[in-house]
Design a protein around this motif. Structure first.
Motif, mmCIF file in Angstrom:
data_model
loop_
_atom_site.group_PDB
_atom_site.id
_atom_site.type_symbol
_atom_site.label_atom_id
_atom_site.label_comp_id
_atom_site.label_asym_id
_atom_site.label_seq_id
_atom_site.Cartn_x
_atom_site.Cartn_y
_atom_site.Cartn_z
ATOM 1 N N VAL A 114 0.834 -1.209 0.000
ATOM 2 C CA VAL A 114 0.000 0.000 0.000
ATOM 3 C C VAL A 114 0.867 1.257 0.000
ATOM 4 N N LYS A 115 2.035 1.147 -0.606
ATOM 5 C CA LYS A 115 2.915 2.312 -0.725
ATOM 6 C C LYS A 115 2.268 3.377 -1.606
ATOM 7 N N SER A 116 2.836 4.574 -1.576
ATOM 8 C CA SER A 116 2.343 5.700 -2.367
ATOM 9 C C SER A 116 0.840 5.874 -2.205
ATOM 10 N N ASP A 117 0.426 5.911 -0.920
ATOM 11 C CA ASP A 117 -0.986 6.063 -0.559
ATOM 12 C C ASP A 117 -1.845 5.021 -1.264
ATOM 13 N N GLY A 118 -1.401 3.771 -1.161
ATOM 14 C CA GLY A 118 -2.163 2.684 -1.768
ATOM 15 C C GLY A 118 -2.274 2.840 -3.272
ATOM 16 N N TYR A 119 -1.116 3.153 -3.928
ATOM 17 C CA TYR A 119 -1.106 3.358 -5.383
ATOM 18 C C TYR A 119 -2.185 4.372 -5.787
ATOM 19 N N GLY A 120 -2.364 5.373 -4.939
ATOM 20 C CA GLY A 120 -3.338 6.423 -5.224
ATOM 21 C C GLY A 120 -4.750 6.123 -4.775
ATOM 22 N N HIS A 121 -4.981 4.945 -4.194
ATOM 23 C CA HIS A 121 -6.334 4.554 -3.805
ATOM 24 C C HIS A 121 -6.661 4.897 -2.349
ATOM 25 N N GLY A 122 -5.654 5.240 -1.560
ATOM 26 C CA GLY A 122 -5.840 5.500 -0.135
ATOM 27 C C GLY A 122 -5.291 4.358 0.689
ATOM 28 N N ALA A 123 -4.163 4.580 1.355
ATOM 29 C CA ALA A 123 -3.451 3.494 2.011
ATOM 30 C C ALA A 123 -4.249 2.846 3.134
ATOM 31 N N VAL A 124 -4.796 3.649 4.029
ATOM 32 C CA VAL A 124 -5.433 3.068 5.215
ATOM 33 C C VAL A 124 -6.716 2.311 4.868
ATOM 34 N N PRO A 125 -7.662 2.895 4.114
ATOM 35 C CA PRO A 125 -8.856 2.112 3.771
ATOM 36 C C PRO A 125 -8.517 0.835 3.001
ATOM 37 N N CYS A 126 -7.553 0.922 2.095
ATOM 38 C CA CYS A 126 -7.185 -0.267 1.320
ATOM 39 C C CYS A 126 -6.470 -1.292 2.195
#
Length: 389
Positions: free
Chosen positions: A43-55
């Motif tokens: 989930v690097k780079s903010d979850g590949y742009g999807h949002g790290a924590v929710p993902c």
């Protein structure tokens, strides 16, 4: 990153809808492909742009037992998030003077590629009064991070084992990373896997007892079961994007794209033939037509290289960017149709409504789908749907 629980119909300038049910299904599919290995959701780079924590939460709910990030700051933010306190979290991109002690105290697994990093990890362990969890990284041919085979590896392994005997580190992993796993049949894949096995054998012969040995990324997880070992590190695949068109489409692997990027048409107007459009007039209307203004641009992560090429679905029809993509907006030629302002324009999504995909934008921009989703900027709210398990 802006988060909202708004519905698809909310009057937003633009939104990236993140389907967490799709992400959970992707994780379950990938787990089934590697049943003998644990799964790390990267989930690097903010979850590949999807949002790290929710993902991250969705991935863990679907059975991921590890999370992976590039930087320690990303990993520390995950550890501080509700619901992720007991998940194993690994980070691998360190520079001298990094937050080693904080990482030890947060029970992170840290990557070590050279002596300087091992010494900083050991010093942090002394300060924290707890052992550092380290994964020794082998450079098996990628030529980026990682320790070279031969004397360098021997020295690193020996020093790490001495620190382990002193109770200052625990060698929790041995790992490496493929260079060309997204190119089926590339000779480097077998060469790297063989080199990794040799370097692991050397470390284990001298007393290393790693919890996990890992080299498989998303493409190797999908196509090379002999590389799965103890742990697979799945990044782009959990977001439902194929690592390479040569490997197959997402559907070929039972994956579904997680992000849908859409905007509200801001203006529709009639113009005569011969009318210039956007900077440089790289597009001139071939006849009387209507133009639609889409209020996103390269400041939102829409690649300027896709000018005059990027596809958009408006009113059920594919349209193409007309002329240059600007910082905040671009134009499409609507061919005389006059959809109402506020009509949804879908830049990309799973494709099952006829909309373009991230891969279509990658082809238009001469890049890869990883970059398309990762670069979507913070001005675009992430709208999470199917949050509940």
């Amino acid at each position: 990153m802006t988060e909202t629980a708004a519905l698809r119909t909310a009057p937003l300038r633009a939104r990236a809808e993140i389907d967490l049910a799709a992400l959970r299904a992707n994780v379950r599919t990938l787990r089934a492909l590697a049943p003998g290995a644990a799964l790390m959701a990267v989930v690097k780079s903010d979850g590949y742009g999807h949002g790290a924590v929710p993902c991250a939460r969705a991935a863990v709910a679907a059975g991921a037992t590890w999370l992976g990030t590039a930087t320690p700051e990303e990993a520390l933010a995950l550890r501080a998030a509700d619901g992720l306190d007991d998940v194993r979290i690994m980070c691998w991109l360190w520079t001298p003077g990094g937050p080693w002690r904080e990482a030890v105290e947060a029970r992170l697994d840290v990557s070590v590629s050279g002596m300087w990093a091992l010494r900083e990890a050991v010093a942090a362990a002394r300060e924290a009064g707890a052992p550092a969890r380290v994964h020794l990284k082998a450079d098996t041919g990628l030529g980026r991070n990682g320790c070279q085979p031969g004397d360098d590896w021997a020295d690193l392994v020996g020093e790490a084992l001495r620190a382990e005997r002193e109770g200052l580190v625990t060698i929790t992993g041995l790992w490496s990373h493929f260079a060309c796993a997204d190119e089926p049949g590339h000779p480097s894949i077998d060469a790297q896997l063989g080199q990794f096995r040799e370097m692991v054998a050397y470390a284990e012969q001298r007393g290393a007892r790693p919890e996990v040995r890992h080299i498989a990324n998303s493409p190797a997880t999908l196509t090379r079961p002999d590389s799965h070992l103890d742990l697979v590190r799945t990044g782009i695949a959990i977001y439902g994007i194929s690592p390479s068109p040569e490997l197959g489409s997402p559907a070929d692997f039972g994956l579904r794209p997680v992000m849908t990027l859409a905007a509200s048409v801001a203006l529709v107007k009639r113009v005569p033939g011969g009318h210039g459009v956007s900077y440089g007039h790289r597009y001139i209307t071939p006849g009387a037509t209507t133009l639609g203004l889409i209020p996103v641009g390269y400041a939102d992560g829409i690649p300027r290289h896709a000018s005059s090429a990027g596809p958009v679905l408006v009113n059920g029809k594919w349209r193409t960017v007309a002329g240059r993509i600007a910082m905040d907006q671009f134009v499409v030629d609507l061919g005389g149709e006059e959809p109402a302002p506020g009509t949804e324009a879908v830049l990309f999504g799973p494709g099952d409504r006829g909309e373009p995909t991230a891969e279509d934008w990658a082809q238009a921009a001469g890049t890869i789908a990883y970059e398309i989703v990762t670069r979507i900027g913070t001005r675009v709210p992430r709208v999470y749907v199917n949050v509940a398990r």
